[in-house]
Design a protein around this motif. Structure first.
Motif, PDB file in Angstrom:
ATOM      1  N   ALA A  92      17.046   1.553   5.907  1.00  0.00           N
ATOM      2  CA  ALA A  92      16.446   1.313   7.208  1.00  0.00           C
ATOM      3  C   ALA A  92      15.967  -0.126   7.350  1.00  0.00           C
ATOM      4  O   ALA A  92      16.173  -0.752   8.377  1.00  0.00           O
ATOM      5  CB  ALA A  92      15.289   2.278   7.439  1.00  0.00           C
ATOM      6  N   SER A  93      15.344  -0.659   6.294  1.00  0.00           N
ATOM      7  CA  SER A  93      14.829  -2.021   6.401  1.00  0.00           C
ATOM      8  C   SER A  93      15.860  -3.060   5.981  1.00  0.00           C
ATOM      9  O   SER A  93      15.573  -4.244   6.001  1.00  0.00           O
ATOM     10  CB  SER A  93      13.593  -2.197   5.521  1.00  0.00           C
ATOM     11  N   TYR A 145      -1.470  18.485   8.203  1.00  0.00           N
ATOM     12  CA  TYR A 145      -2.037  17.562   9.182  1.00  0.00           C
ATOM     13  C   TYR A 145      -3.293  16.890   8.666  1.00  0.00           C
ATOM     14  O   TYR A 145      -3.965  16.192   9.408  1.00  0.00           O
ATOM     15  CB  TYR A 145      -2.318  18.305  10.488  1.00  0.00           C
ATOM     16  N   ASP A 180      -4.660  23.722   7.662  1.00  0.00           N
ATOM     17  CA  ASP A 180      -3.584  22.871   8.180  1.00  0.00           C
ATOM     18  C   ASP A 180      -3.303  21.722   7.221  1.00  0.00           C
ATOM     19  O   ASP A 180      -3.451  20.559   7.568  1.00  0.00           O
ATOM     20  CB  ASP A 180      -3.936  22.337   9.580  1.00  0.00           C
ATOM     21  N   THR A 182       7.113  16.558   6.503  1.00  0.00           N
ATOM     22  CA  THR A 182       6.150  15.654   7.139  1.00  0.00           C
ATOM     23  C   THR A 182       6.716  14.285   7.489  1.00  0.00           C
ATOM     24  O   THR A 182       6.036  13.508   8.145  1.00  0.00           O
ATOM     25  CB  THR A 182       4.965  15.388   6.189  1.00  0.00           C
ATOM     26  N   ARG A 209       0.818  -1.215   0.000  1.00  0.00           N
ATOM     27  CA  ARG A 209       0.000   0.000   0.000  1.00  0.00           C
ATOM     28  C   ARG A 209       0.846   1.256   0.000  1.00  0.00           C
ATOM     29  O   ARG A 209       0.530   2.235  -0.649  1.00  0.00           O
ATOM     30  CB  ARG A 209      -0.902   0.017   1.240  1.00  0.00           C
ATOM     31  N   ARG A 210       1.951   1.208   0.756  1.00  0.00           N
ATOM     32  CA  ARG A 210       2.780   2.402   0.856  1.00  0.00           C
ATOM     33  C   ARG A 210       3.324   2.807  -0.515  1.00  0.00           C
ATOM     34  O   ARG A 210       3.401   3.990  -0.840  1.00  0.00           O
ATOM     35  CB  ARG A 210       3.924   2.142   1.827  1.00  0.00           C
ATOM     36  N   LYS A 216      13.727   1.366   2.297  1.00  0.00           N
ATOM     37  CA  LYS A 216      13.900  -0.070   2.122  1.00  0.00           C
ATOM     38  C   LYS A 216      15.380  -0.425   2.048  1.00  0.00           C
ATOM     39  O   LYS A 216      15.824  -1.412   2.606  1.00  0.00           O
ATOM     40  CB  LYS A 216      13.192  -0.547   0.843  1.00  0.00           C
ATOM     41  N   TYR A 237      10.590   5.746  -0.325  1.00  0.00           N
ATOM     42  CA  TYR A 237      10.407   4.294  -0.206  1.00  0.00           C
ATOM     43  C   TYR A 237      11.730   3.596  -0.507  1.00  0.00           C
ATOM     44  O   TYR A 237      12.163   2.715   0.231  1.00  0.00           O
ATOM     45  CB  TYR A 237       9.323   3.835  -1.180  1.00  0.00           C
ATOM     46  N   PRO A 263       0.822  12.749   7.606  1.00  0.00           N
ATOM     47  CA  PRO A 263       0.345  11.872   8.686  1.00  0.00           C
ATOM     48  C   PRO A 263       0.132  10.446   8.179  1.00  0.00           C
ATOM     49  O   PRO A 263      -0.425  10.277   7.090  1.00  0.00           O
ATOM     50  CB  PRO A 263      -0.996  12.493   9.086  1.00  0.00           C
ATOM     51  N   GLY A 264       0.571   9.500   8.978  1.00  0.00           N
ATOM     52  CA  GLY A 264       0.513   8.113   8.524  1.00  0.00           C
ATOM     53  C   GLY A 264       1.457   7.931   7.363  1.00  0.00           C
ATOM     54  O   GLY A 264       2.637   8.259   7.452  1.00  0.00           O
ATOM     55  N   ILE A 265       0.920   7.442   6.248  1.00  0.00           N
ATOM     56  CA  ILE A 265       1.763   7.296   5.065  1.00  0.00           C
ATOM     57  C   ILE A 265       1.223   8.191   3.960  1.00  0.00           C
ATOM     58  O   ILE A 265       1.493   7.987   2.784  1.00  0.00           O
ATOM     59  CB  ILE A 265       1.825   5.840   4.582  1.00  0.00           C
TER      60      ILE A 265
END
Lengths: 301, 409
Positions: free
Chosen positions: A265-266, A159, A156, A244, A71-72, A262, A258, A248-250
């Motif tokens: 970090a991953s 946000y 905003d 950001t 999804r990301r 990946k 991405y 917020p979230g993804i």
């Protein structure tokens, strides 16, 4: 070139202009190794299951399967599309409008040019942070307007997951349109004064002269601007990180982020390579028809 | 007499150090107030040996720092020593032969017997050789509660998760945020992990995370955890801070009722001059399942050709696990020591609760030890989206979660 080759002593083509060819070897080697070589390497390893370190253990299209099921990644692509289209159109329109206004022989042109070009001298991280503060509902625009007495005012974008990408777009345009303006301005200065005089004699209104005569004449300038904007769009990363971090979230994730996450970090190099290969493919899909139109057309004509 | 002998040893160290004083750059991501105070204990102890500690703090969280650390090691510009979470993060670096083998000093210091629980040392071991020094035990399974916030709202401070949920409306009515949550991905993921253990229980957690059982991840037990997470999401809806210590600060000032955060939050309360049991309360395992995970921080030493550096690295390794340094460091950091043989009578109430649980053996592995960085990253992505998107239903999130577990390596 072709006309001189009809003589009896046909020179060896390879040896012609030897000095120039030798001099360009380092450049050619760099291009082959760095650009072509590394790209090929990346594509090759995107078909493996490399983790932290690259290893040649092929798994077919598994990485791509996973990529398009994430999804990301899909959100990233969608964001890039919105950001890309809006940024391309708005930067061109704003850049050209500003350039046209400056070209009307205004007073203090130098001052205005400097002010408008100034954001470009800042790094994306600085731009991102500045706009993060401006768009922060507690300190920025929203609070200022509320302090003026308009209590219900809400602004905003950073946000609100639905429009966060446009919050980033604002910063991107603020940063990028100055440079495009300068390029356009240079293009406008290259237009012969006589064309303006001819248009005035024919009684064509100024705006129509711009749209019908000047813009088509500035085609090379537009192509340059287009390439600059497009490359900026595909690589947008630092602006998002500064404003950001993908939130917020993804909701404001972008493909370049991405890839970075990946790969580093991953600790999943192959997944990052697969994503960057997809970025390359999308660039090529846009580039090939354009290159065909631009260069293929000229030869025939 | 004691001071005299101390002076002598210091002098001996200094003279020994003068002949080969080595500078060692140490990278870590301990930058908040409590963390920085703790890391100074390491630096002072190391400087006292005549060597020089070059502090290489990397701001941000582990997620920011780890890529920098790893690319420096891979890129041939290694630091003298570096913090990492022990577990699978450095697995491939060790396999590639980039890390210094510490087996000889581990044998010398009898680490096999002094390190408690032994899983800490196992995480540092590959093919029978030891590659890292565990320095502390950090457990995620805590909720920190502000007595002031609950007093202001006119309710009793909760003693378990159910009471916490029940008290939320009263807090909201008093204009407070029931649950403080930062926005960094690892926080969303961590808080969910804590709820999984507290509500789902340890067996379920092991089935999913150790055995990678995707049926269990999709099952009804786990569904309860996701339902609870939805409740938590609603309670945290008005929490708009980014960093974990800003969220902790909301609890310190009484702006928020509580925060689910690891025991490193304790350092922040300490810096703010607050005492456990007075201004704040802590509940291990959310007051439901009193289990703590035994992940933590460890130091790795990238291999160097310079014998001076290697000597200094080994000296630092020995120092970090020594009794005095362990006590000094962990008291400041708010974490538990890795040695079972030291006296922490000066520890505060929360640390004592942790030590009791540790002594009773109610321990479990940490996420870092059982899941690869890749799987963790995928779960983080999912959790970030889940915590921030109120329309993301529990059932959808659970299905995505089960799919990740099914693919986990």
């Amino acid at each position: 070139m072709a006309t001189s080759s009809g003589t009896s002593k046909r020179p060896v083509r390879l040896l012609r202009n030897l000095n120039a060819k030798i001099a360009s070897i380092p450049m050619v080697a760099t291009a082959l190794v760095i650009f072509i070589g590394c790209t090929a390497w990346t594509i090759l390893y995107s078909f493996t299951d490399s983790k932290l370190l690259p290893r040649l253990n092929f798994v077919g299209f598994e990485q791509y399967d996973r990529l398009w099921g994430t999804r990301r990644w899909l959100v990233s692509i969608e964001n890039l599309a919105w950001y890309g289209v809006c940024s391309l159109v708005l930067t061109l329109v704003i850049g050209f409008t500003l350039a046209a206004l400056l070209d009307r022989k205004v007073r203090f042109e130098n001052t205005f040019r400097t002010i408008l070009l100034y954001p470009f001298a800042l790094s994306f991280i600085v731009t991102g942070l500045v706009w993060q503060w401006i768009l922060n509902p507690d300190f920025g625009v929203q609070q200022v307007v509320r302090n003026w007495g308009w209590e219900g005012f809400t602004f905003d974008p950073l946000y609100n997951p639905d429009i966060v990408i446009f919050g980033i777009l604002i910063a991107g345009i603020w940063q990028g349109s100055g440079l495009i303006m300068v390029i356009m301005l240079a293009g406008l200065r290259g237009i012969d004064e006589d064309i303006w005089k001819a248009a005035r004699v024919d009684g064509i209104p100024t705006w129509k002269t711009y749209v019908v005569v000047i813009i088509p004449m500035m085609r090379p300038v537009f192509v340059t601007a287009l390439v600059l904007i497009a490359s900026g769009i595909v690589k947008v990363y630092d602006l998002v990180v500064a404003q950001t971090s993908g939130g917020p979230g993804i909701a404001s994730e972008v493909p370049a982020k991405y890839v970075y996450d990946k790969m580093f970090a991953s600790q999943n190099l192959a997944q990052g390579f697969a994503a960057s290969t997809m970025m390359l493919v999308s660039v090529i899909i846009i580039l090939i028809p354009w290159a065909y139109l631009e260069f293929g057309g000229k030869k025939r004509g | 007499m004691k001071t005299f002998s101390k002076l002598l040893t210091t002098a001996a160290f200094l003279t020994a150090g003068a002949t080969h004083a080595t500078e060692l750059e140490v990278t870590h991501w301990w930058t908040s107030g409590g963390e920085a105070a703790a890391v100074t204990e390491f630096a002072n102890a190391f400087n006292a040996t005549g060597n020089t500690w070059i502090d290489g703090a990397i701001a941000g969280s582990g997620g920011t720092a780890r890529p920098i650390i790893i690319s420096r090691i891979l890129g041939g510009d290694p630091m003298g020593a570096t913090q990492l979470n022990h577990g699978r993060q450095a697995e491939e670096l060790v396999e590639a032969g980039l890390m210094l083998d510490l087996t000889d000093i581990a044998t010398e210091g009898d680490w096999a017997n002094v390190v408690n629980p032994t899983s800490l040392l196992d995480a540092c071991t590959l093919d029978g050789k030891i590659y890292c020094v565990p320095v502390n035990i950090h457990s995620w399974q805590w909720i920190w509660l502000s007595n002031k916030a609950y007093a202001d709202a006119g309710v009793n401070t909760p003693t378990n998760w159910d009471e916490f949920v029940a008290a939320a409306p009263a807090l909201e009515a008093a204009g407070k945020v029931p649950l403080a949550m930062g926005q960094q991905p690892w926080q969303s993921n961590g808080a969910f992990g804590v709820m999984a253990i507290a509500i789902g229980g340890q067996d379920l957690w092991n089935k999913i995370n150790v055995d990678k059982d995707s049926d269990a991840a999709a099952g009804p037990e786990m569904a309860k955890v996701f339902e609870a997470a939805v409740t938590a999401r609603e309670m945290a809806a008005n929490s708009r801070v980014q960093d974990w210590n800003q969220a902790t600060n909301m609890v310190i000032t009484g702006e928020a009722g509580g925060q689910i955060m690891g025991d490193w939050a304790q350092g922040e309360f300490q810096i703010a001059g607050q005492t456990a049991g007075e201004e704040y309360e802590c509940l291990p395992g959310l007051g439901v399942n009193e289990v703590i995970s035994t992940g933590g921080d460890a130091f790795y030493f990238p291999k160097s050709d310079d014998p001076d550096i290697t000597a200094a690295q080994k000296e630092l390794a020995k120092l970090m696990i020594s009794q005095e340094v362990q006590v000094a460091f962990n008291l400041k950091k708010g974490s538990l020591p890795v040695r079972g043989d030291i006296d922490l009578s000066s520890a505060n109430d929360c640390m004592k609760k942790g030590l009791e649980i540790l002594a009773a053996g109610n321990v479990m592995l940490s996420g870092d030890e059982v899941l690869s960085a890749d799987t963790q990253g995928q779960i983080e992505d999912l959790m970030v989206e889940f915590w921030n998107d109120p329309s993301y239903s529990a059932a959808d999130a659970q299905a995505a979660y089960a799919a990740i577990i099914a693919d986990a390596d």
